[in-house]
Scaffold this motif. Structure first.
Motif, PDB file in Angstrom:
ATOM      1  N   UNK A 107       9.341   2.058   1.914  1.00 36.94           N
ATOM      2  CA  UNK A 107       9.189   0.916   2.820  1.00 36.94           C
ATOM      3  C   UNK A 107       8.192  -0.081   2.231  1.00 36.94           C
ATOM      4  N   UNK A 108       8.074  -1.289   2.795  1.00 36.84           N
ATOM      5  CA  UNK A 108       7.096  -2.258   2.281  1.00 36.84           C
ATOM      6  C   UNK A 108       5.652  -1.749   2.314  1.00 36.84           C
ATOM      7  N   UNK A 109       5.375  -0.737   3.138  1.00 41.74           N
ATOM      8  CA  UNK A 109       4.037  -0.151   3.186  1.00 41.74           C
ATOM      9  C   UNK A 109       3.862   1.015   2.233  1.00 41.74           C
ATOM     10  N   UNK A 110       4.835   1.199   1.336  1.00 41.37           N
ATOM     11  CA  UNK A 110       4.793   2.252   0.303  1.00 41.37           C
ATOM     12  C   UNK A 110       4.912   3.664   0.880  1.00 41.37           C
ATOM     13  N   UNK A 111       5.600   3.814   1.999  1.00 38.28           N
ATOM     14  CA  UNK A 111       5.858   5.134   2.547  1.00 38.28           C
ATOM     15  C   UNK A 111       7.300   5.542   2.250  1.00 38.28           C
ATOM     16  N   UNK A 112       7.501   6.840   2.093  1.00 36.93           N
ATOM     17  CA  UNK A 112       8.842   7.346   1.848  1.00 36.93           C
ATOM     18  C   UNK A 112       9.685   7.222   3.114  1.00 36.93           C
ATOM     19  N   UNK A 113      10.914   6.713   2.949  1.00 37.04           N
ATOM     20  CA  UNK A 113      11.841   6.581   4.071  1.00 37.04           C
ATOM     21  C   UNK A 113      12.851   7.715   4.013  1.00 37.04           C
ATOM     22  N   UNK A 114      13.018   8.410   5.119  1.00 39.30           N
ATOM     23  CA  UNK A 114      13.965   9.510   5.203  1.00 39.30           C
ATOM     24  C   UNK A 114      15.269   9.032   5.841  1.00 39.30           C
ATOM     25  N   UNK A 125       3.145   6.656 -14.110  1.00 40.63           N
ATOM     26  CA  UNK A 125       4.264   6.388 -13.218  1.00 40.63           C
ATOM     27  C   UNK A 125       3.812   6.264 -11.792  1.00 40.63           C
ATOM     28  N   UNK A 126       4.701   6.604 -10.869  1.00 40.66           N
ATOM     29  CA  UNK A 126       4.414   6.577  -9.441  1.00 40.66           C
ATOM     30  C   UNK A 126       5.050   7.802  -8.808  1.00 40.66           C
ATOM     31  N   UNK A 127       4.467   8.264  -7.703  1.00 42.14           N
ATOM     32  CA  UNK A 127       5.055   9.380  -6.992  1.00 42.14           C
ATOM     33  C   UNK A 127       4.498   9.451  -5.582  1.00 42.14           C
ATOM     34  N   UNK A 128       5.085  10.346  -4.794  1.00 45.53           N
ATOM     35  CA  UNK A 128       4.695  10.469  -3.396  1.00 45.53           C
ATOM     36  C   UNK A 128       3.521  11.425  -3.266  1.00 45.53           C
ATOM     37  N   UNK A 129       2.455  10.981  -2.601  1.00 50.02           N
ATOM     38  CA  UNK A 129       1.322  11.846  -2.299  1.00 50.02           C
ATOM     39  C   UNK A 129       1.738  12.761  -1.163  1.00 50.02           C
ATOM     40  N   UNK A 130       1.585  14.059  -1.372  1.00 45.29           N
ATOM     41  CA  UNK A 130       2.131  15.058  -0.454  1.00 45.29           C
ATOM     42  C   UNK A 130       1.601  14.920   0.960  1.00 45.29           C
ATOM     43  N   UNK A 131       0.267  14.708   1.117  1.00 42.47           N
ATOM     44  CA  UNK A 131      -0.306  14.735   2.471  1.00 42.47           C
ATOM     45  C   UNK A 131      -0.137  13.421   3.220  1.00 42.47           C
ATOM     46  N   UNK A 132      -0.013  12.307   2.499  1.00 44.24           N
ATOM     47  CA  UNK A 132       0.068  11.020   3.178  1.00 44.24           C
ATOM     48  C   UNK A 132       1.450  10.373   3.090  1.00 44.24           C
ATOM     49  N   UNK A 133       2.359  10.989   2.344  1.00 35.61           N
ATOM     50  CA  UNK A 133       3.722  10.487   2.179  1.00 35.61           C
ATOM     51  C   UNK A 133       3.752   9.062   1.657  1.00 35.61           C
ATOM     52  N   UNK A 134       2.747   8.683   0.887  1.00 38.77           N
ATOM     53  CA  UNK A 134       2.718   7.337   0.307  1.00 38.77           C
ATOM     54  C   UNK A 134       3.105   7.405  -1.150  1.00 38.77           C
TER      55      UNK A 134
END
Length: 383
Positions: free
Chosen positions: A237-244, A138-147
């Motif tokens: 976002x398009x850069x694969x970062x989590x949006x708050x 699957x996919x998930x958010x990397x804790x330190x980089x928020x990607x």
């Protein structure tokens, strides 16, 4: 060694000796001596994950270079060197070529049974293991980089034990093969130890290290009604970062990581959650489900609300659901041909699985507990 006015050394050359075991403390470290230019410096290393590399350099008497280390002024005639998180080590001799692409004993790292017994787990470890099973992808958010990155969870084993390993990003890894993993991170989740790759992890395919232990992987496939759901939306976002705090009605959204304003319509919604499942026989099961599996059974619009997702789940008929280590890995509409694939007797009931915590950041899946016999996956040399 060349000292700068701020006491930071660009490099320190010499031979290592007297490499100590890891010191037992909250922040592990070890000590060594560096012989250079007719004198000997005391080295304190604050990167325990590199202990094996220091030990190996000592054993083969290889000349080393310590990069970006710190050295205060001499105290009582003794020179000290501090090897910090910004430091690195390199050897004159390429160990891979020197040993014909086989690993020295120290580079084999820790055995899984030893790692699991340790009361205080090291932050970084090296292991030699066989890939037994692909648990989930699957996919998930990397804790330190928020990607938001792809990850695959494997069951891996050596001759002494087995463990779950999460590999981030796409890697050329094959079930049934042996690999050497360096700089893995140990993760404690609900009392269980799992491993995860890091940005410093190296993966090397190696010859067979013998017979891996037999592994019982809890895999269940059963007909279930979905009686409860706790969905969670995540916007990327398009850069694969989590949006708050994204507002779908707003024309734009700002990504702190990219330092860029994007059109809200350019964001991507990912869904995860926990399902409450009622099998034909047994107690209610709670298991986690990720975006890829969810979208295999329901269509989700880009502007779907929390309630829309909830209603789509509730409208699903009885489903054939496959669960591995408390994570749903497959969902499909139940048909007469979709029977239990675990070889269990139909009257055997399931115990309640421990609910998965609602995590904002990634944590490896927590193995569930089944009262029925799980499907047994044995490691063989036929892979």
């Amino acid at each position: 060694m060349d000292q700068s006015p701020v006491k930071k050394l660009k490099t320190a050359h010499g031979h290592l000796c007297n490499v100590s075991p890891l010191k037992d403390s909250k922040k592990q470290y070890f000590e060594a001596s560096l012989q250079h230019e007719g004198e000997c410096s005391d080295v304190m290393v604050f990167r325990p994950e590199e202990h094996m590399q220091f030990k190996n350099a000592e054993k083969i008497r290889s000349q080393v270079t310590l990069h970006n280390v710190i050295s205060p002024l001499k105290t009582n005639g003794t020179s000290k060197v501090y090897y910090t998180h910004k430091s690195s080590i390199s050897c004159v001799r390429d160990l891979g070529h020197a040993f014909r692409n086989t690993l020295p004993a120290e580079a084999q790292g820790i055995q899984l049974s030893e790692l699991l017994k340790l009361d205080q787990k090291p932050k970084r470890v090296n292991i030699n293991v066989k890939i037994i099973l692909e648990e989930s992808k699957g996919n998930n958010v990397v804790r330190d980089r928020r990607r938001y990155l792809p990850n695959t969870v494997y069951t891996v084993a050596d001759s002494t034990g087995f463990i779950s390993l999460t590999v981030w990003c796409q890697k050329d890894i094959n079930v049934g093969k042996w690999y050497n993993f360096t700089n893995l991170s140990t993760v404690q989740f609900k009392g269980k130890t799992t491993l995860s790759t890091t940005k410093d992890t190296n993966i090397l395919n190696i010859p067979s290290q013998g017979t891996a232990v037999d592994v019982d992987v809890p895999i269940e496939s059963m007909k279930c009604d979905i009686i409860g759901v706790n969905p969670k939306r995540l916007f990327i976002c398009p850069g694969n970062h989590e949006l708050k705090d994204l507002i779908l009605s707003s024309p734009s959204v700002y990504c702190v990581s990219c330092k860029t304003h994007y059109k809200t319509t350019a964001s991507i919604m990912k869904i995860s959650g926990r399902l409450h499942l009622k099998p034909e026989a047994g107690e209610i099961i709670r298991a986690r489900v990720e975006d890829e599996v969810i979208r295999s059974v329901i269509a989700v619009k880009s502007d779907a609300s929390q309630n829309d997702i909830l209603q789509a789940f509730m409208a699903l008929p009885t489903m054939q659901i496959t669960i591995c280590n408390n994570v749903i890995v497959k969902m499909e509409k139940s048909t007469p041909q979709n029977t239990l694939r675990t070889g269990m007797e139909s009257q055997t009931s399931l115990a309640v699985m421990e609910p998965v915590e609602d995590l904002n950041d990634f944590s490896p899946p927590d193995p569930g507990i089944f009262s029925s016999q799980p499907q047994k996956r044995k490691s063989t040399d036929r892979f």
